[in-house]
Design a protein around this motif. Structure first.
Motif, mmCIF file in Angstrom:
data_model
loop_
_atom_site.group_PDB
_atom_site.id
_atom_site.type_symbol
_atom_site.label_atom_id
_atom_site.label_comp_id
_atom_site.label_asym_id
_atom_site.label_seq_id
_atom_site.Cartn_x
_atom_site.Cartn_y
_atom_site.Cartn_z
ATOM 1 N N PRO A 192 7.443 11.658 -0.379
ATOM 2 C CA PRO A 192 8.615 12.466 -0.006
ATOM 3 C C PRO A 192 9.794 11.639 0.523
ATOM 4 C CG PRO A 192 6.790 12.835 1.532
ATOM 5 C CD PRO A 192 6.261 11.958 0.449
ATOM 6 N N MET A 193 9.582 10.369 0.848
ATOM 7 C CA MET A 193 10.720 9.523 1.268
ATOM 8 C C MET A 193 10.433 8.098 0.806
ATOM 9 S SD MET A 193 8.289 9.909 3.613
ATOM 10 C CE MET A 193 7.326 9.070 4.855
ATOM 11 N N THR A 235 0.774 -1.239 0.000
ATOM 12 C CA THR A 235 0.000 0.000 0.000
ATOM 13 C C THR A 235 0.807 1.291 0.000
ATOM 14 O OG1 THR A 235 -0.165 0.075 2.384
ATOM 15 C CG2 THR A 235 -1.905 -1.075 1.252
ATOM 16 N N CYS A 236 2.104 1.243 0.131
ATOM 17 C CA CYS A 236 2.873 2.488 0.240
ATOM 18 C C CYS A 236 3.916 2.658 -0.857
ATOM 19 C CB CYS A 236 3.581 2.576 1.584
ATOM 20 S SG CYS A 236 2.573 2.078 2.985
ATOM 21 N N SER A 244 5.813 8.969 12.581
ATOM 22 C CA SER A 244 5.023 9.695 11.592
ATOM 23 C C SER A 244 4.106 8.739 10.808
ATOM 24 C CB SER A 244 5.996 10.428 10.662
ATOM 25 O OG SER A 244 5.329 11.036 9.630
ATOM 26 N N TRP A 250 -5.635 15.612 -3.450
ATOM 27 C CA TRP A 250 -5.725 14.285 -4.038
ATOM 28 C C TRP A 250 -6.976 14.174 -4.881
ATOM 29 C CZ3 TRP A 250 -1.640 11.220 -3.872
ATOM 30 C CH2 TRP A 250 -0.700 11.422 -2.859
ATOM 31 N N CYS A 277 4.239 4.836 -4.276
ATOM 32 C CA CYS A 277 4.633 6.248 -4.218
ATOM 33 C C CYS A 277 5.929 6.472 -3.451
ATOM 34 C CB CYS A 277 3.547 7.065 -3.529
ATOM 35 S SG CYS A 277 1.982 7.027 -4.398
ATOM 36 N N HIS A 278 6.104 5.730 -2.360
ATOM 37 C CA HIS A 278 7.274 5.963 -1.506
ATOM 38 C C HIS A 278 8.458 5.121 -1.971
ATOM 39 C CE1 HIS A 278 5.433 8.621 1.496
ATOM 40 N NE2 HIS A 278 4.328 7.921 1.292
ATOM 41 N N MET A 292 -2.902 8.215 5.114
ATOM 42 C CA MET A 292 -2.075 7.427 4.206
ATOM 43 C C MET A 292 -2.490 5.972 4.311
ATOM 44 S SD MET A 292 0.306 8.973 2.428
ATOM 45 C CE MET A 292 0.056 10.719 2.107
ATOM 46 N N HIS A 309 1.697 15.172 -8.974
ATOM 47 C CA HIS A 309 0.855 14.708 -7.883
ATOM 48 C C HIS A 309 -0.434 14.125 -8.455
ATOM 49 C CE1 HIS A 309 -0.998 14.739 -3.948
ATOM 50 N NE2 HIS A 309 0.139 15.152 -3.425
ATOM 51 N N ILE A 336 6.317 10.165 -6.111
ATOM 52 C CA ILE A 336 5.862 11.377 -5.431
ATOM 53 C C ILE A 336 5.948 11.333 -3.916
ATOM 54 C CG2 ILE A 336 4.391 12.178 -7.288
ATOM 55 C CD1 ILE A 336 1.989 11.102 -5.744
HETATM 56 C C1 HEC Z 1 -0.478 7.670 -3.994
HETATM 57 C C2 HEC Z 1 0.797 7.926 -3.432
HETATM 58 C C3 HEC Z 1 1.071 7.578 -1.987
HETATM 59 C C4 HEC Z 1 0.785 6.403 -1.331
HETATM 60 C C5 HEC Z 1 0.150 5.140 -1.904
HETATM 61 C C6 HEC Z 1 1.244 6.582 0.024
HETATM 62 N N1 HEC Z 1 1.776 7.817 0.176
HETATM 63 FE FE1 HEC Z 1 2.529 8.626 1.909
HETATM 64 N N2 HEC Z 1 2.740 10.402 0.984
HETATM 65 C C7 HEC Z 1 2.557 10.665 -0.355
HETATM 66 C C8 HEC Z 1 2.788 12.085 -0.616
HETATM 67 C C9 HEC Z 1 2.705 12.761 -1.957
HETATM 68 C C10 HEC Z 1 3.104 12.677 0.617
HETATM 69 C C11 HEC Z 1 3.390 14.152 0.889
HETATM 70 C C12 HEC Z 1 2.210 14.800 1.552
HETATM 71 C C13 HEC Z 1 1.001 14.903 0.660
HETATM 72 O O1 HEC Z 1 1.132 15.351 -0.477
HETATM 73 O O2 HEC Z 1 -0.098 14.524 1.104
HETATM 74 C C14 HEC Z 1 3.063 11.588 1.596
HETATM 75 C C15 HEC Z 1 3.331 11.752 2.938
HETATM 76 C C16 HEC Z 1 3.512 10.725 3.849
HETATM 77 C C17 HEC Z 1 3.991 10.874 5.207
HETATM 78 C C18 HEC Z 1 4.347 12.187 5.881
HETATM 79 C C19 HEC Z 1 5.754 12.535 5.543
HETATM 80 C C20 HEC Z 1 6.184 13.833 6.192
HETATM 81 O O3 HEC Z 1 6.922 14.567 5.528
HETATM 82 O O4 HEC Z 1 5.792 14.076 7.331
HETATM 83 C C21 HEC Z 1 4.042 9.629 5.751
HETATM 84 C C22 HEC Z 1 4.530 9.252 7.159
HETATM 85 C C23 HEC Z 1 3.580 8.702 4.753
HETATM 86 N N3 HEC Z 1 3.270 9.389 3.611
HETATM 87 C C24 HEC Z 1 3.472 7.348 4.936
HETATM 88 C C25 HEC Z 1 2.816 6.506 4.048
HETATM 89 C C26 HEC Z 1 2.498 5.138 4.345
HETATM 90 C C27 HEC Z 1 2.871 4.402 5.626
HETATM 91 C C28 HEC Z 1 1.830 4.645 3.253
HETATM 92 C C29 HEC Z 1 1.225 3.279 3.098
HETATM 93 C C30 HEC Z 1 0.452 2.772 4.212
HETATM 94 C C31 HEC Z 1 1.745 5.719 2.271
HETATM 95 N N4 HEC Z 1 2.354 6.818 2.796
HETATM 96 C C32 HEC Z 1 1.150 5.609 1.021
HETATM 97 C C33 HEC Z 1 2.178 9.748 -1.313
HETATM 98 C C34 HEC Z 1 1.708 8.464 -1.023
#
Ligand code: HEC
Length: 447
Positions: free
Chosen positions: A67-68, A55-56, A82, A362, A59-60, A92, A204, A65
């Motif tokens: 950020p890490m 699920t993550c 976080s 989004w 993008c990650h 997320m 995005h 897209i």
């Molecule tokens: C569709 C793309 C996408 C998916 C899938 C996704 N993320 Fe993200 N995530 C992002 C983006 C882009 C950001 C930057 C903030 C924003 O734009 O909402 C972000 C921000 C975050 C942050 C905050 C980072 C900060 O700078 O504080 C966390 C923690 C995070 N995601 C965790 C997760 C986790 C855990 C999952 C899966 C369970 C997940 N994300 C799934 C795109 C995604």
């Protein structure tokens, strides 16, 4: 944890006959103190990594897209708290459907189960232990975003002009012009895909929309296809397609987000047509429903409600829902109101979907699972209810002291839903409904 165990052991010591058990427990303690996770403790490698893979990581990961990157334990560990916060709040992965209402089954649902959220939470609370490295799942291989997943398109158009996103530019929302689709005759679309050719890591969202001007200068707008990370186009089921009329043009609604490097962006739409002369049995429609342009959103106010209605004149099968609101968007629900004589044994009205925490950042299209797609009679009213939050508590709000009305700019607002559906003949409707009633999928709203 240790404290409770100690208490229990003292208790046991006081009870003659239970001494052996107590000794065993005490022997177990030093092992825990050495930091070895007991068998049932949640660990990264065994329990958490598979969730992040599913699920993550779309993008990650590098070049995308998020950020890490969240691929390895070392990358994930510093973000543990976080991550806990983001998943507990269901921010997320991005997926903002209210789980307590209406349809629960979607084709593209990446969201976490309550159990998964609880596991992540417990894992972080336990100090985010790595666990046995041998239990780490194989790294995921990612689909090649360079190729067309819909097969070879018959037509590909790109942006008229590439866009440069400067390393530290503010977020940018715009409708970007695309090259001419060159459609001389009406055609039926069998498959369509939108993808970044360049600069995916700053894209995005990108939603390809259509525009067609009739002889009187009236403009007809439609939704062609969205680009979402990890989504690779839509291929319509055989016999189902979309009509795209001669002269239609496409443009790209984007949200671009700088990521620290100057990045050039280009986007493409690829379309595969049915053979000329072939007419699919079902035509998928994608259109605005429940528009309300009479918006009056006072400053510093939230929960401001609007209602809009669209009537479906023929029986239909609804396939996808996407709320459309701007900066002050707070929530939106879609309710179906059935003509009383034809509710087919259902409640007279039901709420099928709500997005309870609208995120302007989004643009997500919620595609109903085949078994959950509502099958509705002629005369069904689509009732779109939107709420707006014009307070400082809304993170997307540029200025809560402004009264807001309808308009095209992001700082004005809008209220409608994009809905996808196809019409059915009366026979098909009856047939599909009786099949469905053998295994009902749409539940009545709980709130
Ligand atoms: C569709 C793309 C996408 C998916 C899938 C996704 N993320 Fe993200 N995530 C992002 C983006 C882009 C950001 C930057 C903030 C924003 O734009 O909402 C972000 C921000 C975050 C942050 C905050 C980072 C900060 O700078 O504080 C966390 C923690 C995070 N995601 C965790 C997760 C986790 C855990 C999952 C899966 C369970 C997940 N994300 C799934 C795109 C995604």
């Amino acid at each position: 944890m240790t404290k409770t165990i100690r208490l229990h052991t003292t208790l046991l010591f006081n009870m003659s006959g239970a001494c052996i058990l107590a000794t065993l427990l005490i022997l177990a303690l030093p092992q825990r103190a050495r930091g070895q996770a007991p068998q049932n403790q949640i660990s990264f490698t065994r329990d958490i990594a598979p969730i992040l893979q599913r699920t993550c990581q779309d993008c990650h990961r590098p070049g995308n897209i998020g950020p890490m990157s969240l691929l390895t334990y070392d990358q994930v560990r510093p973000w543990a708290r976080s991550i806990r916060q983001q998943v507990v709040q269901r921010n997320m992965p991005p997926w903002y459907i209210d789980r307590a209402v209406g349809i629960h089954k979607f084709k593209n649902d990446p969201s976490l189960t309550d159990r998964e959220i609880e596991m992540i939470s417990q894992w972080v609370d336990a100090g985010a232990p790595q666990g046995d490295p041998a239990l780490m799942p194989q790294p995921r291989t990612f689909d090649d975003s360079d190729r067309w997943h819909i097969g070879k398109p018959d037509v590909v158009v790109t942006l008229k002009k590439e866009v440069l996103v400067k390393s530290k530019a503010p977020d940018y929302w715009a409708d970007l012009a695309m090259e001419d689709l060159g459609l001389k005759t009406d055609r039926y679309i069998q498959a369509v895909e939108v993808k970044p050719l360049k600069g995916a890591k700053v894209v995005h969202h990108a939603v390809a929309q259509t525009r067609l001007e009739d002889a009187l200068g009236n403009e007809e707008q439609g939704l062609l296809e969205e680009y979402a990370v990890g989504k690779f186009g839509d291929i319509f089921p055989e016999g189902t397609g979309r009509l795209i009329k001669a002269g239609t043009q496409t443009y790209m609604n984007v949200h671009l987000h700088a990521n620290g490097e100057d990045t050039m962006v280009n986007l493409a739409v690829g379309i595969r047509f049915y053979p000329e002369g072939y007419v699919p049995k079902h035509l998928e429609q994608v259109a605005h429903v429940g528009d309300n342009e009479d918006l009056d959103i006072p400053p510093n106010t939230k929960d401001v409600r609007t209602d809009g209605y669209t009537v479906l004149l023929k029986p239909a099968r609804l396939t996808a829902f996407q709320p459309h609101l701007h900066n002050r968007g707070q929530a939106q629900c879609l309710e179906l109101i059935y003509p009383p004589a034809q509710s087919g044994g259902r409640a007279p009205n039901e709420t099928i979907s709500c997005v309870d925490r609208y995120h302007f950042n989004w643009h997500i299209v919620y595609h109903y699972d085949e078994d959950a797609q509502p099958i509705v009679p002629a005369g069904t009213i689509l009732h779109v209810i939107s709420w707006f939050d014009n307070t400082a508590g809304n993170k997307s709000n540029p200025d809560p002291s402004n009264p807001i009305a309808f308009g095209q700019r992001s700082v004005d607002d809008m209220s409608f839903a994009w809905l996808s559906w196809y019409y059915l003949s009366d026979d098909e409707y009856r047939q599909m409904l009786s099949q469905r009633q053998k295994k009902p999928a749409v539940t009545t709203a709980k709130k």
